[in-house]
Design a protein around this motif. Structure first.
Motif, short mmCIF file in Angstrom:
data_model
loop_
_atom_site.label_atom_id
_atom_site.label_comp_id
_atom_site.label_asym_id
_atom_site.label_seq_id
_atom_site.Cartn_x
_atom_site.Cartn_y
_atom_site.Cartn_z
N LEU A 1 -3.17 13.21 -1.41
CA LEU A 1 -2.96 14.24 -2.48
C LEU A 1 -1.63 14.77 -2.79
O LEU A 1 -1.35 15.71 -3.53
N SER A 2 -0.79 14.33 -1.91
CA SER A 2 0.90 14.81 -1.88
C SER A 2 1.50 13.36 -2.24
O SER A 2 1.28 12.37 -1.89
N THR A 3 2.51 13.74 -3.43
CA THR A 3 3.37 12.70 -3.64
C THR A 3 4.69 12.26 -3.01
O THR A 3 5.33 11.57 -3.04
N ASP A 4 4.99 13.37 -1.92
CA ASP A 4 5.96 13.28 -0.98
C ASP A 4 5.52 11.98 0.12
O ASP A 4 4.34 11.81 0.34
N VAL A 5 6.53 11.37 0.33
CA VAL A 5 6.20 10.19 1.35
C VAL A 5 6.87 10.74 2.54
O VAL A 5 7.93 11.01 2.91
N GLN A 6 6.01 10.72 3.54
CA GLN A 6 6.26 11.19 5.06
C GLN A 6 6.84 10.18 5.92
O GLN A 6 6.77 9.03 5.64
N GLU A 7 7.55 10.74 6.95
CA GLU A 7 8.10 9.66 7.83
C GLU A 7 6.98 8.44 8.31
O GLU A 7 7.27 7.60 8.76
N ASN A 8 5.76 9.19 8.62
CA ASN A 8 4.83 8.31 9.20
C ASN A 8 4.06 7.12 8.01
O ASN A 8 3.15 6.53 8.27
N GLU A 9 4.78 7.22 7.08
CA GLU A 9 4.23 6.54 5.50
C GLU A 9 5.09 5.52 5.32
O GLU A 9 6.46 5.68 5.63
N LEU A 50 6.59 2.90 1.69
CA LEU A 50 6.74 3.13 0.26
C LEU A 50 7.15 1.84 -0.23
O LEU A 50 7.87 1.27 0.23
N VAL A 51 6.35 1.26 -1.25
CA VAL A 51 7.11 0.08 -1.81
C VAL A 51 6.91 0.32 -3.44
O VAL A 51 6.44 1.09 -3.86
N GLU A 52 7.56 -0.57 -4.04
CA GLU A 52 7.71 -0.56 -5.42
C GLU A 52 7.16 -2.08 -5.92
O GLU A 52 7.90 -2.91 -5.35
N MET A 53 6.03 -2.05 -6.63
CA MET A 53 5.61 -3.17 -7.24
C MET A 53 6.26 -3.47 -8.64
O MET A 53 5.63 -2.48 -9.55
N VAL A 54 7.13 -4.40 -8.66
CA VAL A 54 7.63 -4.69 -10.16
C VAL A 54 6.67 -5.56 -10.78
O VAL A 54 6.58 -6.67 -10.40
N THR A 55 6.30 -5.08 -12.05
CA THR A 55 5.15 -5.98 -12.68
C THR A 55 6.07 -6.25 -14.20
O THR A 55 7.19 -5.57 -14.72
N GLU A 56 5.71 -7.00 -14.84
CA GLU A 56 5.98 -7.41 -16.24
C GLU A 56 5.95 -6.09 -17.31
O GLU A 56 6.56 -6.10 -18.21
N GLU A 57 5.04 -5.36 -16.85
CA GLU A 57 4.95 -4.04 -17.51
C GLU A 57 5.46 -2.71 -17.06
O GLU A 57 5.60 -1.84 -17.67
N GLY A 58 6.37 -3.07 -16.01
CA GLY A 58 7.06 -1.88 -15.43
C GLY A 58 6.66 -1.70 -13.90
O GLY A 58 6.01 -2.61 -13.39
N SER A 59 7.26 -0.84 -13.50
CA SER A 59 7.28 -0.59 -11.83
C SER A 59 6.15 0.43 -11.43
O SER A 59 6.03 1.45 -12.16
N ILE A 60 5.37 0.01 -10.50
CA ILE A 60 4.56 1.00 -9.68
C ILE A 60 4.99 1.34 -8.37
O ILE A 60 5.24 0.47 -7.51
N LYS A 61 5.26 2.86 -8.01
CA LYS A 61 5.66 3.23 -6.59
C LYS A 61 4.20 3.68 -6.08
O LYS A 61 3.40 4.38 -6.42
N ILE A 62 4.12 3.03 -4.66
CA ILE A 62 2.87 3.06 -3.75
C ILE A 62 3.21 3.61 -2.50
O ILE A 62 3.89 2.85 -1.84
N LYS A 63 2.63 4.89 -1.98
CA LYS A 63 3.12 4.98 -0.77
C LYS A 63 1.75 4.52 0.20
O LYS A 63 0.54 4.35 0.05
N LEU A 64 2.02 4.07 1.37
CA LEU A 64 1.02 3.44 2.17
C LEU A 64 0.87 4.17 3.54
O LEU A 64 1.79 4.73 3.98
N PHE A 65 -0.42 3.84 4.14
CA PHE A 65 -0.95 4.86 5.41
C PHE A 65 -1.17 3.93 6.71
O PHE A 65 -2.22 3.76 7.15
N PRO A 66 -0.11 3.55 7.41
CA PRO A 66 -0.29 2.71 8.38
C PRO A 66 -1.03 3.26 9.58
O PRO A 66 -1.47 2.52 10.38
N GLU A 67 -1.03 4.67 9.70
CA GLU A 67 -1.52 5.34 10.85
C GLU A 67 -3.14 5.41 10.58
O GLU A 67 -3.80 5.26 11.63
N ILE A 68 -3.43 5.04 9.39
CA ILE A 68 -4.74 5.21 9.02
C ILE A 68 -5.61 3.86 8.91
O ILE A 68 -6.43 3.47 9.25
N ALA A 69 -4.81 3.02 8.40
CA ALA A 69 -5.21 1.73 7.91
C ALA A 69 -3.99 0.82 8.40
O ALA A 69 -3.52 0.19 7.46
#
Length: 249
Positions: free
Chosen positions: A53-61, A63-82
């Protein structure tokens, strides 16, 4: 090798989720979200941390940038949960495994799916060379923009394929009686696929670039060979996935 398809009921207003390996299989048509999201009546779901629910990226998360032919998608990941799903995805990203692969399956108002080196939904493997198990959590849900692992109906079948939830329609109706956190019910008003909760591992959330996800989902499609009109006529490629931040231990 055939593609595996999981069908959902019309009541769920969703279509199909392809998986990665094995023979063709049909999944459950019921929504067992209550069982997966509320493990105990003593758990106060409304008190749980809900990192999507937050767009902020915490220290325990991460962050990746998926660069596609249509543009970039930034995604934060949750290693403590998954942790396994995140480790698998990040390692593949660093090794360039996803570079040049396509979104081989897109269903508008549902999801976009990629991560298969075969480009047709039949291939891909994990960094361990074998499938691994699901990591369900009552902290992560199939909200619009959720990043999750595709799999077959077999145990330990998650490999390299993933999908991003694209649906932007209100799907919050009826979730209150299924023991969902109030804030998640509110979030589902903006879209998502709650019928997949407790069935597939959510491990990330798009925080920037949903317009790119929407554009990919709107691609012209054709029959994928199994009666589903989901194979892009001109599949969008993933140019690379950049790791912008790793979680601090």
């Amino acid at each position: 090798m055939k593609k595996i398809l999981f069908t959902l009921t019309a009541a769920a207003s969703l279509l199909l989720l392809a998986a990665c390996t094995g023979s063709s299989t049909t999944g459950s048509s019921s929504n067992n979200s209550a069982e997966s999201t509320s493990t105990s009546e003593s758990v106060d779901l409304n008190a749980l941390e809900l990192p999507q629910l937050s767009t902020d990226v915490q220290e325990n998360e991460a962050l990746v940038e998926m660069v596609t032919e249509e543009g970039s998608i930034k995604i934060k990941l949750f290693p403590e949960i998954a942790p396994k799903a995140v480790e698998n995805f990040l390692t593949h990203a660093k090794d360039g495994y996803y570079d040049g692969l396509t979104f081989h399956r897109v269903v508008e108002e549902f999801m976009i799916q990629g991560g298969d080196p075969n480009g047709d939904g039949t291939g891909g493997e994990s960094i361990w060379g074998e499938g691994f198990g699901e990591e369900y959590s009552n902290q992560l849900y199939h909200l619009r923009g959720a990043l999750a692992m595709a799999k077959s109906s077999a145990p330990n079948s998650q490999g390299s394929q993933f999908y991003i939830v694209q649906n932007d329609q209100d799907v919050s109706d009826g979730l209150a009686i299924q023991h969902y956190p109030e804030k998640i019910i509110e979030a589902y008003k903006n879209g998502g696929t709650p019928a997949l909760d407790g069935k597939y591992t959510v491990f990330g959330q798009v925080i920037e670039g949903m317009d790119v996800v929407d554009k990919i989902a709107q691609a012209e499609t054709q029959d994928s060979g199994n009666g589903e009109n989901s194979q892009p006529v001109e599949p969008v490629k993933i140019e690379t996935i950049k790791v912008l931040q790793e979680a601090k231990e």
